[in-house]
Design an enzyme around this catalytic site. Structure first.
Site, PDB file in Angstrom:
ATOM      1  N   GLU A 154       3.615   0.947  12.892  1.00 27.27           N
ATOM      2  CA  GLU A 154       5.019   1.258  13.154  1.00 27.27           C
ATOM      3  C   GLU A 154       5.519   0.572  14.414  1.00 27.27           C
ATOM      4  O   GLU A 154       6.641   0.054  14.445  1.00 27.27           O
ATOM      5  CB  GLU A 154       5.214   2.778  13.248  1.00 27.27           C
ATOM      6  CG  GLU A 154       5.088   3.476  11.894  1.00 27.27           C
ATOM      7  CD  GLU A 154       5.292   4.982  11.987  1.00 27.27           C
ATOM      8  OE1 GLU A 154       5.594   5.477  13.086  1.00 27.27           O
ATOM      9  OE2 GLU A 154       5.158   5.668  10.956  1.00 27.27           O
ATOM     10  N   HIS A 187      11.920   7.423   8.494  1.00 23.66           N
ATOM     11  CA  HIS A 187      11.186   8.677   8.349  1.00 23.66           C
ATOM     12  C   HIS A 187      11.854   9.643   7.375  1.00 23.66           C
ATOM     13  O   HIS A 187      11.309  10.713   7.094  1.00 23.66           O
ATOM     14  CB  HIS A 187      11.012   9.349   9.720  1.00 23.66           C
ATOM     15  CG  HIS A 187       9.933   8.726  10.544  1.00 23.66           C
ATOM     16  ND1 HIS A 187      10.077   7.481  11.123  1.00 23.66           N
ATOM     17  CD2 HIS A 187       8.684   9.141  10.874  1.00 23.66           C
ATOM     18  CE1 HIS A 187       8.978   7.182  11.785  1.00 23.66           C
ATOM     19  NE2 HIS A 187       8.118   8.160  11.648  1.00 23.66           N
TER      20      HIS A 187
END
Length: 308
Positions: A154, A187
């Site tokens: 990420e 997310h």
């Protein structure tokens, strides 16, 4: 005429940079769903398959910067790996100081955890130094996901690859707050799985998603700040791993803690020290030459104090 042309160039640069970041974010999230499965996300089989997907996307993500540089004509003396924060200059400071700064911010939760821990300091140290403990960790798929793979991939995709594309368009200050939006939106894919497995009511799922978006956006801005100020990827990765381990501070639990006064004191002390030390501990002079700042002309309006 030249001003109009310059405006068109700036608009093209920003539009294409945002498009590249959006495509990269969608590629990362989309890679999680290429495997058809009825199993929940925490099942070891699902985690292993997703490891494969995100590692492939992450390894290909530098190609986005290469294509972006070619099509936009952005020139810099810094190599691709340097722009992405892979360098040795200032590596010791970049490894220690941002993590220490983050631990200071979480001083309250750390004290709270230590007070609630059934072990004393020596017992905890023995566990931390026991190879069997780390063997259990690295064989636990969820631990690997939360502490290693997710922080590494990420931060590589959403910080090391996106920030070099955003900084020439927006400047470092705006890029810090723009980049986390892609991270926060990414997310939201958890909503799909929660709805699919009926893990809660629809309202509570979306409220949870909104809270997670806010938290991840703020956290993303923080690690983006660290990346630009230090020019290293290692700091954001370690801070991400640490925050995944600690989780969101249990503030309401702290209010009901038997040692509430002590815990709250350290909560306040940690936040106060964090803001006092934020700029000194991320001073670019501690980390050598900052490659991402080469994408801006010194003295330009977008250069700002973040790069100096």
């Amino acid at each position: 005429m030249s001003e109009a042309h310059g405006g068109e160039q700036a608009g093209w640069l920003c539009g294409f940079s945002v498009l590249c970041c959006l495509t990269l974010a969608c590629s990362y999230v989309g890679s999680l769903y290429v495997w058809k499965s009825e199993l929940p996300r925490d099942h070891p089989t699902v985690i292993k398959r997703r490891f494969t997907s995100v590692l492939i996307v992450s390894s290909l993500s530098p190609l986005f910067i290469c294509v972006w540089k070619q099509l936009t004509g952005i020139k810099t003396d810094a190599s691709l790996l340097y722009l992405m924060g892979f360098r040795f200059e200032g590596i010791i400071s970049a490894t220690i100081l941002p993590l220490l700064l983050t631990m200071i911010l979480f001083l309250g939760p750390l004290v709270q955890l230590s007070l609630d821990c059934p072990w004393d300091f020596l017992d905890g140290l023995k566990v931390a130094l026991d190879p069997r403990f780390w063997l259990l960790c690295v064989t636990d798929m969820r631990w690997l996901r939360n502490q290693v793979i997710a922080p590494l991939t990420e931060e590589l995709v959403f910080r090391a690859c996106m920030l070099p594309m955003l900084v020439p368009c927006t400047g470092p200050g705006t890029a810090i707050f723009t980049c986390p939006l892609f991270f926060g939106v990414a997310h939201f894919h958890h909503v799909i799985e929660q709805l699919r497995f009926r893990q809660a009511t629809v309202i509570s799922i979306f409220l949870s998603a909104a809270f997670q978006f806010s938290y991840t956006a703020v956290f993303g801005a923080y690690t983006a700040f660290i990346f630009i100020r230090t020019g290293h990827l290692v700091g954001p990765v370690l801070c991400h791993s640490f925050c995944n381990y600690i989780g969101f501070p249990a503030i309401f639990t702290a209010l009901d803690h038997p040692h509430r006064a002590i815990v709250l004191l350290f909560y306040i002390l940690g936040v106060t020290l964090f803001f006092l030390l934020l700029y000194p501990m991320t001073d670019p002079t501690l980390y050598g030459d900052i490659p991402i700042c080469h994408l801006l002309e010194k003295g330009s309006t977008g250069y700002g104090s973040l790069c100096s």
